[in-house]
Design a protein around this motif. Structure first.
Motif, short mmCIF file in Angstrom:
data_model
loop_
_atom_site.label_atom_id
_atom_site.label_comp_id
_atom_site.label_asym_id
_atom_site.label_seq_id
_atom_site.Cartn_x
_atom_site.Cartn_y
_atom_site.Cartn_z
N LEU A 150 -48.22 105.11 -39.82
CA LEU A 150 -49.19 105.77 -40.71
C LEU A 150 -50.06 104.76 -41.44
O LEU A 150 -51.25 104.99 -41.65
N LEU A 208 -45.81 106.67 -32.67
CA LEU A 208 -44.68 107.57 -32.90
C LEU A 208 -43.59 107.34 -31.87
O LEU A 208 -42.40 107.34 -32.20
N ILE A 266 -42.04 105.06 -39.02
CA ILE A 266 -43.13 106.04 -39.16
C ILE A 266 -44.13 105.56 -40.21
O ILE A 266 -45.34 105.69 -40.05
N GLU A 315 -53.36 108.07 -40.43
CA GLU A 315 -53.30 109.50 -40.08
C GLU A 315 -52.66 110.26 -41.24
O GLU A 315 -51.74 109.79 -41.88
N GLU A 353 -49.94 108.41 -31.18
CA GLU A 353 -48.82 108.90 -30.38
C GLU A 353 -47.98 107.74 -29.85
O GLU A 353 -46.75 107.82 -29.80
N GLU A 394 -43.75 118.14 -38.00
CA GLU A 394 -45.10 117.69 -38.36
C GLU A 394 -45.68 116.76 -37.30
O GLU A 394 -46.86 116.87 -36.94
N PHE A 395 -44.87 115.85 -36.78
CA PHE A 395 -45.37 114.85 -35.85
C PHE A 395 -45.05 115.17 -34.38
O PHE A 395 -45.42 114.42 -33.49
#
Length: 574
Positions: free
Chosen positions: A568, A554, A564, A573, A551, A481-482
């Motif tokens: 978020l 992450l 994570i 996001e 990014e 997903e990421f």
């Protein structure tokens, strides 16, 4: 007999305490000068320990002291929250003795050893006395003195906390009082101790803000710790007027004025830290709401790596920062660390051959060698007015606290066009959004294209405590997903989650920035001239190699610096 170190002709200091003091000094928790003065006083003190004296004088915090003793003696720390609900049933000791020496038995451990929570392991007498009285070995734990006192009260008293004990001494405090009575009440010892306790606990827990909020039937106190609000023990609603009046008196505000917002500041020393509290009051339905922003002038470090700049990122940012003229903007919401980033940038270019002038509201930290101007709108000294005067002071670099209006923007652009480097902040959600915000404010596109050198956008995420963080293998669906493969060559990919300890129950310690940097290129300048939207500018910047905030977050989550979930939370996001 314990090993000791002489202090210069008076009482000797045990070697363990010397090591504790050295540990505190090396980590910046205690000033060398304060230690010297405390030792001088200790030489004249007939009893007690040096570490207890440091805490009593407010030179170190209880938490720092507990952490130092735990590290030096390899004794575990224990929070009162982790203690059993009830005391050991087979221990009969004098409660007066426990209160006097700040020790409390907590549980029976392995081999029949009695757990003993102590605030000052350097004082051998209460430990030896408890061992003799109980007739069995002891398993020591280190705790905070205030928490131990609360635990003794919970085990052997009436269950009152320190705050509850203070409140019991406040007789007949009603919600509505006349101004003179309020002034007298706010100057009485119980109210002073109560407000001091609220501030002290905030400092202990590394809070950045204290919120004191009155409601219909209660007074709420909340601390913002690492960007997240936590509700804490609060005084009763009957003390609302007295508590808020005390804060207003400390901030030199008008306690008779309850209909209009007021701003002030409090300078004080708490647990060895020089603090600057910015106080804001606003009228609400049930009284005045007070927020105190805590600025710890001594602990702030203006360092790019500490802020969260990676090596490659820092190099690109400094390249733009060292250009002789133009505009460099830092964007983000309130409380995202924009001013700290600008201060760090100024510190890196602050040399004897560069004149730097700032216009701020307010001046948060004093920077050596930099002329800082505090705006005062009440007398007509606003950003635009100050800027008009600044350009006649022959500066090389100008820092503007915030681009608030078109007039300020135009003077800043004019300064950049006439050979000055201008640094400022904007309230936007992304770096590309900074361009569209300035266009919306009425700045001409050709002026933006020729003056803006770069825009940095940032948010603050909570930093994982490296001592307790727990690694786990990232689930395949999360990796997909990421797109986490982009950020590490390690396989399997690991992520991290917060652990817990007595010293740090949240698992986080401090915050650092996730960021994106948009340096203006010829292609981007053409888009600005065409009045392109933020999404189009961002797409072009990403094609040129810009990494977005999400990014960057992450990458830092994969590196074990944050989680994570934190990324978020602040970037929203999906």
């Amino acid at each position: 007999m314990a090993a000791v170190a002489q202090t210069g002709g008076g009482q000797a200091v045990p070697t363990a305490e010397v090591r504790v003091c050295q540990w505190l000094v090396e980590r910046g928790r205690l000033k060398e000068g304060d230690l010297v003065r405390a030792r001088r006083l200790y030489e004249e003190t007939p009893d007690g320990t040096l570490s207890a004296l440091l805490a009593r004088l407010g030179l170190v915090s209880e938490r720092d002291l507990a952490e130092a003793w735990s590290a030096q003696l390899d004794v575990p720390q224990l929070s009162a929250r982790e203690a059993p609900e009830l005391p050991p049933a087979d221990v009969d000791v004098s409660v007066r003795f426990l209160r006097q020496h700040h020790v409390v038995p907590i549980q029976t451990g392995e081999g029949g050893a009695l757990g003993l929570l102590v605030a000052d392991p350097g004082d051998a007498y209460p430990v030896d006395a408890m061992r003799l009285a109980c007739g069995r070995p002891l398993a020591l734990h280190v705790g905070l003195r205030s928490e131990i006192d609360d635990l003794i009260e919970r085990y052997y008293g009436q269950g009152r906390s320190a705050m509850g004990t203070i409140v019991e001494n406040m007789d007949g405090v009603s919600a509505e009082e006349d101004v003179e009575h309020l002034r007298d009440l706010a100057s009485e010892a119980p109210v002073i101790r109560l407000v001091n306790l609220i501030i002290q606990r905030a400092v202990e827990q590394r809070a950045s803000d204290i919120h004191i909020e009155p409601f219909e039937n209660r007074l709420k106190v909340r601390y913002r710790i690492d960007g997240v609000l936590h509700e804490v023990e609060a005084p009763p609603a009957s003390s609302t007027s007295a508590v808020i009046s005390r804060v207003k008196i400390m901030a030199r505000l008008n306690i008779a004025e309850r209909r209009l917002p007021q701003d002030g500041r409090i300078m004080l020393r708490v647990q060895g830290k020089e603090l600057d509290l910015r106080v804001s009051t606003v009228p609400t339905s049930f009284g005045e709401s007070v927020v105190m922003r805590i600025l710890d002038r001594e602990s702030v470090v203006f360092d790019f790596s500490t802020l969260g700049f990676t090596d490659a990122f820092r190099q690109r940012f400094i390249e733009v920062l060292k250009r002789p003229h133009g505009i460099l903007l830092v964007t983000g919401p309130t409380g995202s660390g924009k001013t700290t980033t600008l201060y760090t940038a100024l510190s890196s270019i602050n040399t004897a051959d560069v004149k730097i002038i700032t216009v701020e509201d307010p001046v948060e930290y004093q920077l050596e060698g930099i002329n800082q101007i505090q705006v005062k709108p009440s007398i007509g000294l606003d950003f635009a007015g100050a800027l008009r005067s600044i350009v006649r002071q022959d500066p090389d670099v100008i820092m503007i606290g915030e681009m608030r209006d078109l007039e300020t923007c135009r003077i800043a652009i004019q300064s950049a066009l006439t050979g000055h480097l201008v640094l400022s902040t904007l309230h936007t959600n992304s770096s590309a959004g900074g361009i569209t915000r300035l266009l919306d404010m009425g700045v001409e596109d050709y002026l933006l294209g020729s003056t803006v050198n770069g825009i940095l956008a940032q948010r603050l995420v909570r930093r994982l405590d490296p001592d307790t963080a727990i690694a786990y293998e990232a689930p395949p669906e999360v990796v997909e997903e990421f797109g986490l493969e982009r950020f590490t060559d390690e396989r399997p990919i690991r992520l991290w989650k917060p652990g817990q300890s007595a010293a740090n129950p949240t698992g986080y310690r401090g915050r650092h920035a996730i960021m994106e940097f948009l340096p203006m290129s010829d292609a981007l300048r053409r888009l600005v001239m065409q009045r392109a939207g933020a999404s189009e500018i961002e797409r072009a910047a990403r094609e040129e190699g810009m990494r977005t905030m999400f990014e960057d977050g992450l990458a830092k989550a994969v590196a074990g610096q944050t989680t994570i979930e934190e990324v978020l939370r602040v970037t929203q996001e999906d």
